[in-house]
Write an enzyme that holds these catalytic residues in place. Structure first.
Site, short mmCIF file in Angstrom:
data_model
loop_
_atom_site.label_atom_id
_atom_site.label_comp_id
_atom_site.label_asym_id
_atom_site.label_seq_id
_atom_site.Cartn_x
_atom_site.Cartn_y
_atom_site.Cartn_z
N HIS B 87 0.90 -1.18 0.30
CA HIS B 87 -0.23 0.47 -0.40
C HIS B 87 1.28 1.31 0.24
N ASP B 116 8.52 22.68 -24.37
CA ASP B 116 8.48 21.21 -24.81
C ASP B 116 9.39 20.80 -23.34
N TRP B 152 6.92 -0.03 4.85
CA TRP B 152 7.64 0.34 3.25
C TRP B 152 9.21 0.92 3.89
N SER B 179 13.98 6.41 -13.21
CA SER B 179 13.48 7.29 -13.55
C SER B 179 13.40 8.72 -12.72
N SER B 180 13.06 8.75 -11.42
CA SER B 180 12.52 10.14 -11.15
C SER B 180 13.82 10.77 -11.10
N HIS B 263 13.43 10.91 4.72
CA HIS B 263 12.94 12.92 5.35
C HIS B 263 12.43 13.56 3.83
N GLU B 265 11.91 12.55 0.61
CA GLU B 265 11.90 12.41 0.69
C GLU B 265 10.02 12.67 0.58
N TYR B 267 8.74 15.86 1.92
CA TYR B 267 9.41 17.37 1.20
C TYR B 267 8.88 16.80 -0.39
N SER B 278 -0.55 26.96 -4.30
CA SER B 278 -0.17 28.56 -3.89
C SER B 278 -0.58 29.19 -6.05
N HIS B 312 14.58 12.58 13.32
CA HIS B 312 13.48 12.48 14.06
C HIS B 312 12.51 11.21 13.83
N HIS B 313 13.03 10.22 12.79
CA HIS B 313 11.75 8.96 12.86
C HIS B 313 13.09 8.07 14.14
N THR B 338 7.31 26.58 7.12
CA THR B 338 6.31 26.12 6.86
C THR B 338 5.02 27.06 6.62
N LYS B 341 4.60 29.97 5.05
CA LYS B 341 3.54 29.51 3.70
C LYS B 341 2.47 29.86 3.99
N ARG B 460 1.29 0.82 15.16
CA ARG B 460 1.04 0.85 13.86
C ARG B 460 1.29 -0.76 13.29
C1 HEA Z 1 0.48 8.97 -0.15
C2 HEA Z 1 0.44 7.94 0.32
C3 HEA Z 1 -0.59 7.65 0.69
C4 HEA Z 1 -2.78 7.60 0.64
C5 HEA Z 1 -2.78 8.76 -0.85
C6 HEA Z 1 -2.54 6.45 1.07
C7 HEA Z 1 -4.17 6.90 1.67
C8 HEA Z 1 -5.00 5.60 2.88
N1 HEA Z 1 -3.71 4.96 3.47
FE1 HEA Z 1 -1.82 4.92 4.12
N2 HEA Z 1 0.07 4.90 4.09
C9 HEA Z 1 1.11 5.25 3.71
C10 HEA Z 1 0.62 6.27 2.62
C11 HEA Z 1 -0.51 6.16 1.79
N3 HEA Z 1 -2.19 5.90 2.36
C12 HEA Z 1 2.17 4.98 3.97
C13 HEA Z 1 3.88 5.52 3.84
C14 HEA Z 1 1.83 3.95 5.14
C15 HEA Z 1 3.00 2.87 5.86
C16 HEA Z 1 3.21 2.25 5.83
C17 HEA Z 1 3.85 1.08 6.29
O1 HEA Z 1 4.22 1.09 7.88
O2 HEA Z 1 5.33 0.57 5.63
C18 HEA Z 1 0.30 3.60 5.25
C19 HEA Z 1 -0.24 2.90 6.43
C20 HEA Z 1 -1.66 2.87 6.57
C21 HEA Z 1 -2.21 2.25 7.36
C22 HEA Z 1 -1.44 1.83 8.37
C23 HEA Z 1 -1.04 0.32 8.74
C24 HEA Z 1 -1.24 -0.23 9.29
O3 HEA Z 1 -0.14 0.39 10.36
O4 HEA Z 1 -0.65 -1.49 9.43
C25 HEA Z 1 -3.73 2.25 7.16
C26 HEA Z 1 -4.83 2.15 8.47
O5 HEA Z 1 -5.88 2.35 7.61
C27 HEA Z 1 -3.78 3.45 5.73
C28 HEA Z 1 -5.34 3.32 5.46
C29 HEA Z 1 -5.13 4.81 4.06
C30 HEA Z 1 -6.28 4.49 3.92
C31 HEA Z 1 -7.79 3.85 3.93
C32 HEA Z 1 -6.28 5.53 2.37
C33 HEA Z 1 -7.30 5.81 1.87
O6 HEA Z 1 -6.74 7.35 1.62
C34 HEA Z 1 -7.43 5.15 0.73
C35 HEA Z 1 -8.61 5.45 -0.07
C36 HEA Z 1 -9.05 5.17 -0.90
C37 HEA Z 1 -9.35 5.03 -1.81
C38 HEA Z 1 -8.43 6.18 -2.98
C39 HEA Z 1 -9.33 3.63 -3.56
C40 HEA Z 1 -10.43 3.49 -3.94
C41 HEA Z 1 -10.74 2.09 -4.46
C42 HEA Z 1 -11.51 1.84 -4.56
C43 HEA Z 1 -12.99 2.36 -4.78
C44 HEA Z 1 -11.75 -0.09 -4.61
C45 HEA Z 1 -11.90 -0.41 -6.53
C46 HEA Z 1 -10.83 -1.41 -6.20
C47 HEA Z 1 -10.29 -2.06 -7.55
C48 HEA Z 1 -9.81 -0.87 -8.65
C49 HEA Z 1 -9.85 -3.22 -7.57
N4 HEA Z 1 -2.75 3.60 5.46
C1 HEA Z 2 3.95 15.00 2.67
C2 HEA Z 2 4.59 14.58 3.98
C3 HEA Z 2 4.82 14.80 5.24
C4 HEA Z 2 5.03 15.76 5.38
C5 HEA Z 2 4.78 17.90 4.77
C6 HEA Z 2 5.44 16.09 7.16
C7 HEA Z 2 5.71 17.30 7.65
C8 HEA Z 2 5.88 17.21 9.24
N1 HEA Z 2 6.86 15.71 9.94
FE1 HEA Z 2 6.50 13.96 9.20
N2 HEA Z 2 6.31 11.76 8.48
C9 HEA Z 2 5.55 11.59 7.40
C10 HEA Z 2 5.21 12.61 6.39
C11 HEA Z 2 5.07 14.15 6.13
N3 HEA Z 2 5.47 14.70 7.50
C12 HEA Z 2 5.59 10.74 7.28
C13 HEA Z 2 5.05 9.26 6.15
C14 HEA Z 2 6.28 9.42 8.02
C15 HEA Z 2 6.50 8.36 8.66
C16 HEA Z 2 7.06 7.44 7.91
C17 HEA Z 2 6.78 6.38 8.40
O1 HEA Z 2 7.33 5.97 9.61
O2 HEA Z 2 6.38 5.15 7.78
C18 HEA Z 2 6.15 11.20 8.98
C19 HEA Z 2 6.32 11.12 10.58
C20 HEA Z 2 7.60 12.00 11.42
C21 HEA Z 2 7.81 11.64 12.53
C22 HEA Z 2 8.11 10.29 13.35
C23 HEA Z 2 7.72 9.73 14.19
C24 HEA Z 2 7.94 8.38 14.88
O3 HEA Z 2 7.72 7.78 13.30
O4 HEA Z 2 8.14 8.62 15.33
C25 HEA Z 2 7.79 13.20 12.69
C26 HEA Z 2 8.47 13.63 14.04
O5 HEA Z 2 9.62 14.38 14.24
C27 HEA Z 2 7.48 13.95 11.90
C28 HEA Z 2 7.59 15.08 12.11
C29 HEA Z 2 6.86 16.01 10.76
C30 HEA Z 2 7.22 17.14 10.96
C31 HEA Z 2 7.61 18.65 12.07
C32 HEA Z 2 7.21 17.91 10.04
C33 HEA Z 2 7.23 19.48 9.85
O6 HEA Z 2 7.38 19.73 8.58
C34 HEA Z 2 5.68 19.96 10.11
C35 HEA Z 2 5.28 21.33 9.59
C36 HEA Z 2 3.83 22.39 9.73
C37 HEA Z 2 3.28 22.97 10.34
C38 HEA Z 2 4.31 23.17 11.78
C39 HEA Z 2 1.86 23.62 10.35
C40 HEA Z 2 2.10 25.08 9.86
C41 HEA Z 2 2.56 25.72 10.57
C42 HEA Z 2 1.89 27.15 11.77
C43 HEA Z 2 0.39 26.99 10.96
C44 HEA Z 2 3.25 28.36 12.09
C45 HEA Z 2 2.87 27.85 13.17
C46 HEA Z 2 4.07 26.75 13.91
C47 HEA Z 2 4.06 27.01 15.06
C48 HEA Z 2 4.94 28.03 15.13
C49 HEA Z 2 4.70 25.59 16.15
N4 HEA Z 2 6.80 13.45 10.77
CU LIG Z 3 10.33 13.23 8.78
#
Ligand code: HEA
Ligand code: HEA
Ligand SMILES: [Cu+2]
Ligand code: CUA
Lengths: 436, 535, 299
Positions: B87, B116, B152, B179-180, B263, B265, B267, B278, B312-313, B338, B341, B460
């Site tokens: 997933h 292009d 993942w 590719s990327s 990390h 990634e 962003y 924007s 921080h992860h 952030t 923004k 989780r």
């Molecule tokens: C961009 C990234 C992204 C997006 C969009 C989503 C979308 C969703 N994720 Fe995602 N998720 C992750 C990134 C993302 N996730 C990541 C990085 C993890 C961590 C994995 C890890 O722990 O390693 C995670 C883990 C994760 C968990 C935790 C699993 C676990 O810890 O075991 C769960 C549980 O609820 C969950 C739920 C969902 C749901 C309900 C959506 C929904 O938003 C999805 C909505 C559904 C659709 C858009 C599809 C519509 C489909 C149909 C209507 C069926 C049609 C059927 C066919 C075509 C065959 N996700």
């Molecule tokens: C698009 C993806 C995205 C983005 C933008 C962010 C943004 C941020 N993330 Fe997140 N993060 C993930 C995707 C993302 N993260 C994913 C996928 C994981 C789990 C990976 C995995 O384990 O599978 C994760 C996990 C993760 C962790 C690890 C948690 C754990 O496993 O224990 C932490 C810990 O610090 C963290 C922190 C943050 C912070 C500080 C930001 C900051 O950038 C956020 C900044 C924004 C704001 C703060 C809000 C707006 C600000 C204001 C309104 C200003 C005023 C605010 C203050 C003065 C406080 N993230």
């Molecule tokens: Cu991070």
């Protein structure tokens, strides 16, 4: 209290069918208040000083975030309501202001400092493992925990005690509803004293695990080959059972290796150590059985209301509860092959199937098959050595300390003769004794 | 951005001269498999991304179905782990990243006034590698032991233990990386080398800026990821000991390298979304973007900081105290740019003359919900508290707020915003609004309760859970199915709009800014053969 | 568009006509990747798939580049600039790839091994030092080439003397960078003979480097008992030098093609993008080697 499950129609075979069922449920049964278990919105009540500090820190940053959120979106929603075209609001054309840009860079920075300061203090406190009163080495295995009290000779393993029948709900007819402490019960508690500083050395045998008890405020990864430290000091007066779980994905049964700590007074703890650390072992098993029986009772009640459908289930459950009851230890006797096979099958299904599979087929790439294994079908001594002493550097742990002579003999015999491995011979408890 | 008024009289004349030539689109296989046209390749990327969203979403639904109640009802834990892993890999590398590359392909040349992409054949190669990479990833379901099941993040030593599928994931990741990197090089070169006369860097639309910086991040970190999985491969098969303590290695080394990639990634997945937002907000606020240059600097600051916060992860792996403190402070700092923004967007709306067409609804939804995810991220950054949040559903809630309601919903908003330009028809506004509200409501039903689950202690990656977590899991599952079904409406709107509907004007919206609104709708197959002049 | 005349492209950006190369090369990559995954898991089909894919990719790239060469007179200076920028960013990505391995070396050597040594409870008696092959790894017996009897025990290994082959290799590569620069200057001065001679010398130096590297590997495996499996030392040593060697091979190959094209007179003093790209690449490989020489061999 028990979670009465939703009643599915007759055995649903394929996953597809089940999905269909689930969607029916979604639209109908969901919000009828079936789930009765207590849920919480926030951290568990802390019982150590560290957990309390974390709790306070957590609430502090939470409220700061809430305030920021409300202020920022207060502005946005005001604007959305007031500055819209439908109200003939004329757009202003300003596009920058150095003054506000500076303000909203500086103020958040100050807020951050206000958050970072207490966080730093808590962190420094948490890292200080000196001056501890006792040290416990905790080892994560796939999928159980090993505990060694380094100041005394006590060591044991702690495995999930929730019966399989509660977990496997694939087949409706043979399933039992989950009990109160479903997935949070173990066969051997970790026993710790209140009012003393306990230092834990955490490591792992195979892959990374994480040892976590929420109420203690402790979570540390257990990493093979390395040792992590943490400490906790449970408040006096907070004796009781505290439950936690493995918190780092460690493979198939990651969700099935809970942690249960029994906190006792210092005096009780000293007695426990003096008695060689056995006096509470039976408690845990009794608890599991209680849970099961309570579950059965509850089901019976529900069944009465639900009609005959459930009666069937109850019948299936009662023997299961019996089976989980502790078995009286068997003294020296002569063992027949059938007895060994029976015993071995039971041991295999509790201790080995997690890796080697219920049908002995293993998991390709990770765990070898027992069916047709050269080790099993080959030299008997080599097989005994492997299972007793494990294989260093792999997930195959040493079982000598975990299984009695009889259990060991049983499981070895079982492997040699089950899954089509018809070697024919037996391993006797005496053979095991000789190797210890 | 200041004004981008265009002298396009000349342009139109040119279009007429070359009409015979310009509408000479290739067809069939030649058009879709051999394309060197940024618009067609962009379309391919977008279709691919949407397909993957459904595939990854379907897997999420399997996860949610299993978690509907305690006990194992549908899948065994090993398969559950495969679902979680796949997933995430599919969503991250298949849905979100290619989706944004699709937007970049379509919009960057249009926005900077280029004929292009700079390297059109390589552009097509970047795309076509993806379907093959994902075929390999998906084929891994069929090898002994099934698909990768270690999450993942592919942490060693769990992945050292896995079967052949891990190797398939590794080679697939290498292909995605190629590719990327090629795609990112193309975007950078296009923006740096092919801007129309007068289009200085500080006049570029925000979307182009965010992609420029994203592309830089991609080139910087995809190779690091490739290095990490290469070490994993040799540890698995060639006896090296990078992650094996017996040979002097350290499993945590994998995490460091992974998150050095991982990390930035995240962003990579959010900066282009910021770019889209924007673009949208000024259009519907009828007011220029507030603080353009601070937006550019904030984006750059986020990108820079993203390189020094990775651990921080890994707060719970037992780093030395100084390390934990450093990574905590650095992570918290990201909130400042952030925040800049977010404040700029709100101020852009302030005293505007707003209307709320679907793209604007999405933009507001994204700002609101992303900020929630950002603030929970800030809570995660506080090390001692993260000890409690880490590896619980609180983290899952956090990243779905930033990923789904940040990245994916921004793409949806962007689709509604530019779809008329792409296909020449207006979408149905009522349906668009329905889609927004359904998505937003179901999204929150799905993921808001997960905060509570995490705080109360649900780890989780659990196939099964203690009974006190039942209630919120049920909410979450119901929400997920609703969210999934709502996406069928999205597909319906896109398909019906592409096939017909009200003709869109050149400007589409009420006096929007940018070169893309100076070419007819649908945008002709070739645009800006003669560069426009930006004053 | 196909119908555009070369004159058109002298003033306009060259947008190539549709092309099947990318699609087919993706299929080739698919075969290589899937074949590789099968190979390491012992499936006989693996090498076959890799061969098919490899041949496919190589021939496609050949055709592709030939096409680019044929088109190149039509490119205007903007296209040339795009190519340059593309190459520069590609090299940056390679820098980051090596950074991952250098980072691993730093971490293992300065953090992991000392931490393991502190972990008395699990690894009693293990002491931190470098080179190290870990608590259960082999022991170092000597610096430099040991006698055969010394190394015969399977659990011991020797080290490579940095002042022997590696030093020669450093000198060779540094020289090659100089010869390449001379060749480049000659090209810019329209001196074709000089260009060709110095470029040929550069390629020859590259091949010599590779030959010495192979010698060193053979020595390491056969006499020193130093292999990929010799704990973290063996792992980092072979990973870093191996990937570097692979890049030298690639660089030498590129320069060889450039040499052939020089001989055919493809380049002008003003326009010779491929020459420069190859040269950049070569200098990059050279710099990486200096890093290796210092961090892997000497320190
Ligand atoms: C961009 C990234 C992204 C997006 C969009 C989503 C979308 C969703 N994720 Fe995602 N998720 C992750 C990134 C993302 N996730 C990541 C990085 C993890 C961590 C994995 C890890 O722990 O390693 C995670 C883990 C994760 C968990 C935790 C699993 C676990 O810890 O075991 C769960 C549980 O609820 C969950 C739920 C969902 C749901 C309900 C959506 C929904 O938003 C999805 C909505 C559904 C659709 C858009 C599809 C519509 C489909 C149909 C209507 C069926 C049609 C059927 C066919 C075509 C065959 N996700
Ligand atoms: C698009 C993806 C995205 C983005 C933008 C962010 C943004 C941020 N993330 Fe997140 N993060 C993930 C995707 C993302 N993260 C994913 C996928 C994981 C789990 C990976 C995995 O384990 O599978 C994760 C996990 C993760 C962790 C690890 C948690 C754990 O496993 O224990 C932490 C810990 O610090 C963290 C922190 C943050 C912070 C500080 C930001 C900051 O950038 C956020 C900044 C924004 C704001 C703060 C809000 C707006 C600000 C204001 C309104 C200003 C005023 C605010 C203050 C003065 C406080 N993230
Ligand atoms: Cu991070
Ligand atoms: Cu042990 Cu998860």
């Amino acid at each position: 209290m028990v979670f009465p499950r939703m009643v599915f129609p007759k055995p649903v075979k394929t996953a597809l069918n089940k999905l269909a069922v689930a969607s029916t449920l979604l639209t109908s049964a969901l919000f009828s208040g079936l789930a009765q278990a207590e849920y919480r919105l926030n951290f568990q009540d802390p019982v150590t000083s560290v957990a309390r500090e974390i709790y306070d820190l957590h609430m502090l940053i939470f409220w700061i975030c809430v305030v920021i959120f409300v202020v920022v979106f207060g502005f946005m929603f005001y604007s959305i309501f007031a500055h819209r075209k439908s109200k003939n609001y004329e757009a202003a054309q300003f596009s920058h202001s150095t003054k506000v840009e500076v303000i909203w860079t500086v103020i958040p920075s100050i807020i951050l400092v206000l958050m970072a300061w207490p966080a730093t203090l808590v962190l420094i406190d948490m890292e200080d493992t000196t001056m501890s009163d006792l040290t416990i080495k905790i080892t994560g295995y796939q999928w159980k925990w090993g505990y060694e009290y380094l100041d005394s000779d006590i060591s044991f393993y702690s495995t999930l005690a929730t019966p399989r029948e509660q977990i496997d709900q694939f087949d409706e007819a043979n399933a039992v509803p989950p009990g109160e402490n479903y997935l949070l019960e173990v066969d051997n508690y970790l026993v710790v004293p209140s009012g003393r500083k306990v230092r834990a050395l955490i490591t792992a045998n195979d892959v990374i695990h994480a040892w976590w008890i929420p109420a203690f405020g402790t979570k540390k990864d257990a990493i093979p080959g390395y040792i992590n430290e943490l400490w906790f000091n449970v408040d006096e007066g907070k004796e009781g059972l505290y439950r936690g779980q493995c918190a780092e994905l460690c493979g198939k049964d990651h969700a099935f290796m809970p942690i249960v700590a029994k906190v006792v007074t210092g005096e009780e703890f000293d007695n426990w150590v003096a008695s060689g650390g056995t006096s509470f072992a039976a408690d845990a098993i009794a608890e599991a059985v209680d849970g099961l029986e309570a579950a059965v009772a509850e089901v019976a009640e529900v069944a009465e209301q639900a009609g005959d459908a459930m009666a069937e289930v109850v019948e299936a459950v009662v023997p299961a509860a019996d089976a989980a009851a502790p078995e009286p230890t068997v003294s020296a006797k002569t063992w027949t092959k059938d007895e060994l096979m029976e015993k071995g099958a039971a041991v295999y299904q509790t201790r080995c199937q997690a890796c080697h599979g219920p049908d002995g087929k293993g998991l390709p790439g990770a765990f070898p098959a027992i069916a047709g294994s050269e080790v099993v079908m080959g030299d008997r001594d080599a097989q005994i050595d492997l299972v007793m002493f494990g294989k260093a550097g792999t997930a195959m742990a040493a079982f000598a300390g975990q299984l009695s002579d009889e259990e060991m003999a049983g499981v070895l015999t079982y492997q040699r003769n089950a899954f089509g491995n018809n070697v024919g011979d037996v391993v006797l408890p005496a053979d095991i004794k000789a190797k210890r | 951005m200041s004004d981008t008024a265009v002298a396009h009289g000349h342009d139109h004349a040119h279009d007429h001269d070359h009409d015979h030539d310009h509408d000479h689109k290739p067809t069939g296989f030649r058009r879709w498999f051999m394309s060197t046209n940024h618009k067609d390749i962009g379309t391919l990327y977008l279709i691919f991304s949407l397909t993957m969203l459904f595939l990854g979403g379907a897997m999420a639904l399997v996860i949610r179905a299993e978690l509907f109640q305690p006990g194992l009802q549908f899948v065994d834990p090993h398969f559950f782990n495969q679902m979680t892993t796949m997933h995430a890999l599919i969503m991250v590398f298949g849905a979100v990243m290619p989706g944004f590359v699709g937007f970049a392909n379509w919009m960057v040349p249009l926005m900077v006034g280029a004929p292009d992409m700079a390297l059109p054949r390589m552009n097509n190669w970047s795309f076509w590698i993806l379907p093959f990479a994902f075929s390999i990833l998906l084929l891994s379901f069929f090898v002994p032991g099934g698909a990768p099941a270690a999450g993942w993040t592919l942490y060693a030593p769990l992945t050292v233990q896995g079967g052949m599928s891990v190797d398939m994931a590794i080679v697939a990741i290498h292909m995605m990386g190629i590719s990327s990197i090629m795609g990112a090089i193309n975007i950078i070169v296009t923006t740096l080398n092919m801007r129309a006369p007068g289009m200085t860097l500080m006049k570029m639309p925000m979307f182009v800026w965010t992609w420029l910086i994203t592309a830089f991040l991609l080139i910087a970190v995809m190779p690091v990821f490739a290095g990490a999985v290469t070490m994993l491969l040799t540890d698995r098969h060639f006896g090296t000991a990078f992650f094996n303590p017996a040979g002097g290695g350290d499993p945590v080394l994998f995490q460091h390298i992974f998150w050095f990639f991982g990390h930035p990634e995240v962003y990579i997945m959010i900066l282009p979304a910021f770019g889209i937002i924007s673009q949208i907000i000024p259009t519907f606020a009828r007011k220029p973007l507030f603080g353009y240059s601070s937006m550019v600097f904030a984006t750059a600051a986020i990108a820079f900081l993203s390189f020094i916060v990775w651990a921080h992860h890994m707060f719970t792996v037992g780093m030395p105290l100084q390390g934990e403190l450093f990574f905590m402070y650095a992570t918290m700092l990201i909130s400042v740019p952030t925040g800049v923004k977010v404040f700029n967007w709100v101020t852009t709306m302030w005293r505007g003359s707003m209307t709320f067409e679907t793209p604007m609804l999405y933009a507001i939804g994204v700002v609101f919900l992303f900020t929630m995810g950002g603030l929970s991220g800030l809570m995660l950054a506080i090390t001692p508290a993260d000890f409690q949040y880490h590896d619980t559903y609180f983290v899952v809630a956090h990243f779905h707020y930033v990923l789904f309601s940040g990245a994916v919903m921004a793409m949806m908003g962007g689709t509604f915003y530019w779809l008329p330009k792409w296909c020449g028809h207006m979408y149905n506004e009522t349906l668009g609004k329905w889609h927004f509200w359904l998505t937003t409501i179901f999204f929150n039903i799905t993921f808001f309760p997960q905060h509570f689950l995490g705080l109360a202690g649900m780890p989780r990656r659990y196939a099964d859970y203690p009974i006190q977590f039942t209630e919120f899991n049920q909410w979450s599952t119901v929400g997920a199915f609703g969210l999934g079904i709502s996406q069928l409406l999205f597909v319906y709107i896109i398909v019906s709009t592409v096939r017909g509907g009200k003709k869109a004007t050149t400007e589409v919206w009420d006096n929007p800014e940018g070169l893309e609104w100076t070419v007819p709708s649908p945008a002709p197959f070739h645009t800006f053969d003669e560069p426009p002049v930006v004053k | 568009m196909a119908s555009h005349s070369p004159e058109h492209y002298k003033t306009h950006y060259y947008v190539p006509d549709s092309s099947v190369y990318p699609f087919v090369s993706s299929i080739a990559l698919f075969f290589i990747a899937l074949g590789g995954a099968s190979l390491v898991n012992g499936y006989a089909i693996g090498p076959k798939m890799m061969t098919i894919g490899g041949i496919g990719l190589a021939s496609l790239l050949f055709i592709w580049f030939r096409r680019v060469i044929a088109e190149s007179p039509d490119y205007n200076m903007d296209v040339d600039k795009s190519f340059r920028m593309g190459m520069a960013w590609f090299i940056f990505s390679e820098v980051m790839f090596f950074a991952a391995f250098f980072g691993a070396l730093y971490y293992l050597r300065n953090l992991a091994v000392p931490w393991l040594a502190e972990t008395e409870l699990l690894w009693p008696g293990f002491e931190a030092m470098w080179p190290s092959s870990g608590p259960l790894g082999a022991q170092i017996v000597t610096n430099g080439v040991p006698s055969a009897t010394e190394i015969s025990e399977a659990t011991k290994y020797g080290l490579i003397d940095p002042l022997h082959l590696p030093l020669y290799n450093t000198l060779i590569l540094l020289t090659s960078s100089v010869t390449l620069t001379i060749s480049h200057h000659a090209l810019r001065a329209s001196n074709r003979a000089q260009t060709i001679i110095w470029l040929a010398i550069t390629v020859a130096l590259g091949v010599w480097f590779l030959a010495l590297q192979v010698t060193e590997y053979i020595e390491a495996y056969q006499q020193l008992g130093l292999t990929l499996g010799t704990g973290v030392y063996g792992s980092t040593f072979f990973m870093l030098t191996g990937f570097h060697g692979f890049h030298v091979t690639l660089g030498a190959f590129i320069l060889f093609i450039v040499l052939l094209r020089c001989m055919k007179g493809h380049f002008t003093p003003e326009r010779h993008f491929v020459f420069e790209a190859g040269a950049w690449y070569w200098h990059f490989v050279d710099v990486v080697w200096v890093g290796l020489f210092i961090f892997v061999y000497i320190l």
